[in-house]
Design a protein around this motif. Structure first.
Motif: not given
Length: 95
Positions: A29-30, A57-58, A63-64, A66-73
């Motif tokens: 995540f970092e 792959s990690a 990144v995926n 982060l994108a999901c969390r950003a869209v939800v937020a």
């Protein structure tokens, strides 16, 4: 939200960043956060560095996530469905 990420990135950079990979291992995540912010700031050197912190792959998973969390937020902030927000961020017509 993007402004918060930029502010955090500036603070991180001004503080000298995190220790090198030899001193401390980075988690995915970092790596994902650093990689995405480097892309936003058009800093290819930082993006390349972040890409070495974890396996490709990690990094893709991070990144995926982060994108999901950003869209939800953003969807919660705007009181809109995530699909609408995601399409708007990508410049796509509402679908």
């Amino acid at each position: 939200m993007i402004d918060r990420v930029r502010k955090a990135w500036r603070t991180w950079r001004e503080d000298g960043g995190t220790p090198s990979r030899k001193e401390r291992a980075h988690n995915l995540f970092e790596a994902a956060a650093a990689y995405v912010v480097a892309g936003v700031e058009d800093d290819q050197e930082r993006a390349d560095e972040a890409a070495t912190w974890v396996e490709p792959s990690a990094l893709a998973f991070g990144v995926n996530e982060l994108a999901c969390r950003a869209v939800v937020a953003l969807a919660r902030e705007r009181d809109e469905p995530p699909r609408t927000v995601a399409r708007a961020l990508l410049g796509l017509p509402a679908g």
